[in-house]
Design a protein around this motif. Structure first.
Motif, PDB file in Angstrom:
ATOM      1  N   UNK A   1       0.977  -0.973  -0.041  1.00  0.00           N
ATOM      2  CA  UNK A   1      -0.080  -0.179   0.064  1.00  0.00           C
ATOM      3  C   UNK A   1       0.795   1.117  -0.183  1.00  0.00           C
ATOM      4  N   UNK A   2       0.773   2.187  -1.076  1.00  0.00           N
ATOM      5  CA  UNK A   2       1.653   3.237  -0.999  1.00  0.00           C
ATOM      6  C   UNK A   2       0.892   4.496  -0.849  1.00  0.00           C
ATOM      7  N   UNK A   3       1.227   5.195   0.130  1.00  0.00           N
ATOM      8  CA  UNK A   3       0.618   6.612   0.689  1.00  0.00           C
ATOM      9  C   UNK A   3       1.616   7.612   0.307  1.00  0.00           C
ATOM     10  N   UNK A   4       0.852   8.545  -0.236  1.00  0.00           N
ATOM     11  CA  UNK A   4       1.509   9.877  -0.750  1.00  0.00           C
ATOM     12  C   UNK A   4       0.459  10.850  -0.384  1.00  0.00           C
ATOM     13  N   UNK A   5       1.163  12.075  -0.122  1.00  0.00           N
ATOM     14  CA  UNK A   5       0.456  13.539   0.219  1.00  0.00           C
ATOM     15  C   UNK A   5       0.165  14.271  -1.069  1.00  0.00           C
ATOM     16  N   UNK A   6       0.674  13.702  -2.244  1.00  0.00           N
ATOM     17  CA  UNK A   6       0.534  14.510  -3.586  1.00  0.00           C
ATOM     18  C   UNK A   6      -0.890  13.973  -4.317  1.00  0.00           C
ATOM     19  N   UNK A   7      -1.605  14.793  -4.463  1.00  0.00           N
ATOM     20  CA  UNK A   7      -3.021  14.670  -5.129  1.00  0.00           C
ATOM     21  C   UNK A   7      -2.597  14.504  -6.545  1.00  0.00           C
ATOM     22  N   UNK A   8      -1.593  15.005  -7.099  1.00  0.00           N
ATOM     23  CA  UNK A   8      -1.234  14.916  -8.489  1.00  0.00           C
ATOM     24  C   UNK A   8      -0.584  13.511  -8.806  1.00  0.00           C
ATOM     25  N   UNK A   9       0.245  12.823  -7.822  1.00  0.00           N
ATOM     26  CA  UNK A   9       0.885  11.781  -8.114  1.00  0.00           C
ATOM     27  C   UNK A   9      -0.280  10.528  -8.060  1.00  0.00           C
ATOM     28  N   UNK A  10      -0.701  10.661  -6.882  1.00  0.00           N
ATOM     29  CA  UNK A  10      -1.892   9.714  -6.643  1.00  0.00           C
ATOM     30  C   UNK A  10      -2.994   9.620  -7.676  1.00  0.00           C
ATOM     31  N   UNK A  11      -3.314  10.844  -8.126  1.00  0.00           N
ATOM     32  CA  UNK A  11      -4.484  10.969  -9.164  1.00  0.00           C
ATOM     33  C   UNK A  11      -4.109  10.398 -10.415  1.00  0.00           C
ATOM     34  N   UNK A  12      -2.711  10.718 -10.927  1.00  0.00           N
ATOM     35  CA  UNK A  12      -2.548   9.854 -12.296  1.00  0.00           C
ATOM     36  C   UNK A  12      -2.248   8.516 -12.152  1.00  0.00           C
ATOM     37  N   UNK A  13      -1.767   8.062 -11.024  1.00  0.00           N
ATOM     38  CA  UNK A  13      -1.807   6.796 -10.877  1.00  0.00           C
ATOM     39  C   UNK A  13      -3.201   5.922 -10.735  1.00  0.00           C
ATOM     40  N   UNK A  14      -3.876   6.592 -10.103  1.00  0.00           N
ATOM     41  CA  UNK A  14      -5.330   5.745  -9.948  1.00  0.00           C
ATOM     42  C   UNK A  14      -6.098   6.181 -11.157  1.00  0.00           C
ATOM     43  N   UNK A  15      -5.749   7.167 -11.986  1.00  0.00           N
ATOM     44  CA  UNK A  15      -6.468   7.267 -13.355  1.00  0.00           C
ATOM     45  C   UNK A  15      -5.990   6.278 -14.248  1.00  0.00           C
ATOM     46  N   UNK A  16      -4.771   5.820 -14.191  1.00  0.00           N
ATOM     47  CA  UNK A  16      -3.837   5.287 -15.218  1.00  0.00           C
ATOM     48  C   UNK A  16      -3.624   5.992 -16.330  1.00  0.00           C
ATOM     49  N   UNK A  17      -3.763   7.126 -16.083  1.00  0.00           N
ATOM     50  CA  UNK A  17      -3.442   8.207 -17.398  1.00  0.00           C
ATOM     51  C   UNK A  17      -2.565   9.315 -16.568  1.00  0.00           C
ATOM     52  N   UNK A  18      -1.304   9.341 -17.401  1.00  0.00           N
ATOM     53  CA  UNK A  18      -0.442  10.478 -16.831  1.00  0.00           C
ATOM     54  C   UNK A  18      -0.549  11.612 -18.051  1.00  0.00           C
ATOM     55  N   UNK A  19      -0.870  12.606 -17.625  1.00  0.00           N
ATOM     56  CA  UNK A  19      -1.220  13.885 -18.590  1.00  0.00           C
ATOM     57  C   UNK A  19      -0.046  14.863 -18.600  1.00  0.00           C
ATOM     58  N   UNK A  20       0.834  14.631 -17.897  1.00  0.00           N
ATOM     59  CA  UNK A  20       2.156  15.319 -17.661  1.00  0.00           C
ATOM     60  C   UNK A  20       3.458  14.745 -18.508  1.00  0.00           C
ATOM     61  N   UNK A  21       3.634  15.198 -19.763  1.00  0.00           N
ATOM     62  CA  UNK A  21       4.677  14.572 -20.488  1.00  0.00           C
ATOM     63  C   UNK A  21       6.088  14.569 -19.650  1.00  0.00           C
ATOM     64  N   UNK A  22       6.426  15.504 -18.985  1.00  0.00           N
ATOM     65  CA  UNK A  22       7.692  15.359 -18.202  1.00  0.00           C
ATOM     66  C   UNK A  22       7.830  14.423 -17.292  1.00  0.00           C
ATOM     67  N   UNK A  23       6.803  13.545 -16.851  1.00  0.00           N
ATOM     68  CA  UNK A  23       6.612  12.687 -15.874  1.00  0.00           C
ATOM     69  C   UNK A  23       6.444  11.244 -16.414  1.00  0.00           C
ATOM     70  N   UNK A  24       6.524  11.159 -17.812  1.00  0.00           N
ATOM     71  CA  UNK A  24       6.095   9.854 -18.590  1.00  0.00           C
ATOM     72  C   UNK A  24       7.117   8.948 -18.175  1.00  0.00           C
ATOM     73  N   UNK A  25       8.628   9.113 -18.103  1.00  0.00           N
ATOM     74  CA  UNK A  25       9.503   8.077 -17.607  1.00  0.00           C
ATOM     75  C   UNK A  25       9.073   7.789 -16.458  1.00  0.00           C
TER      76      UNK A  25
END
Length: 183
Positions: A94-118
């Motif tokens: 179970x991974x916990x983070x206080x970053x809504x951005x990171x958890x959001x793109x992992x939960x949605x399975x879609x990364x909308x930020x090109x600089x985070x694709x790697x």
């Protein structure tokens, strides 16, 4: 009050939410991660801690990265934490983070930020391999990882395995977490 032309403002009651760190389920491990930078971008660091279902420390880390944004630091924290779990042979995490951005793109399975694709690709692969679930938590329930990330922003680089190798204030933050879960 109305005769005096004073507006009546109704009292709105707010519920209080207790924010605490909670144990993972039996047989699971919990990875709390955080990252940040002094300035955005600025000197960045990140940290994380892995605990078992009894709240015992398996391992942790604090890393310094140099110049980066907060978002990149938080992504690196997640990636380093997952890589450490893999090195230790841990699964069902179970991974916990206080970053809504990171958890959001992992939960949605879609990364909308090109600089985070790697990071996205590596996190997705490791997450699948290690049977990972991602949850957002409030910063108050992520104190140990927050402290470790701040150590990284100050240029410190270290890793530890087990509770016996933990020094200084980190021990206190872990105790606070354990007290919260017992109440």
């Amino acid at each position: 009050m109305q005769c005096l032309s004073c507006p009546v403002i109704p009292v709105v009651s707010k519920s209080i939410k207790l924010i605490i760190w909670k144990l993972p389920e039996k047989g699971r491990f919990k990875l709390n991660v955080d990252g940040g930078s002094c300035g955005n971008p600025g000197e960045s660091g990140w940290g994380g801690i892995i605990q078992n279902h009894k709240g015992l420390v398996e391992a942790g880390f604090a890393h310094s990265y140099g110049q980066a944004t907060n978002t990149v630091a938080k992504c690196r924290a997640l990636l380093d934490g997952l890589q450490l779990c893999k090195q230790l042979g841990l699964r069902d995490i179970l991974v916990e983070s206080d970053s809504t951005v990171i958890v959001g793109w992992l939960a949605s399975r879609i990364c909308r930020y090109w600089f985070l694709w790697d990071f996205w690709e590596e996190d997705r692969e490791l997450g699948s391999e290690l049977h990972v679930q991602f949850h957002h938590i409030f910063r108050e329930a992520n104190m140990v990882a927050d402290f470790l990330a701040k150590q990284g922003t100050q240029g410190m680089n270290f890793e530890f395995c087990g509770a016996n190798s933990i020094q200084g204030p980190i021990r206190g933050f872990i105790r606070i977490d354990k007290l919260s879960i017992l109440s």
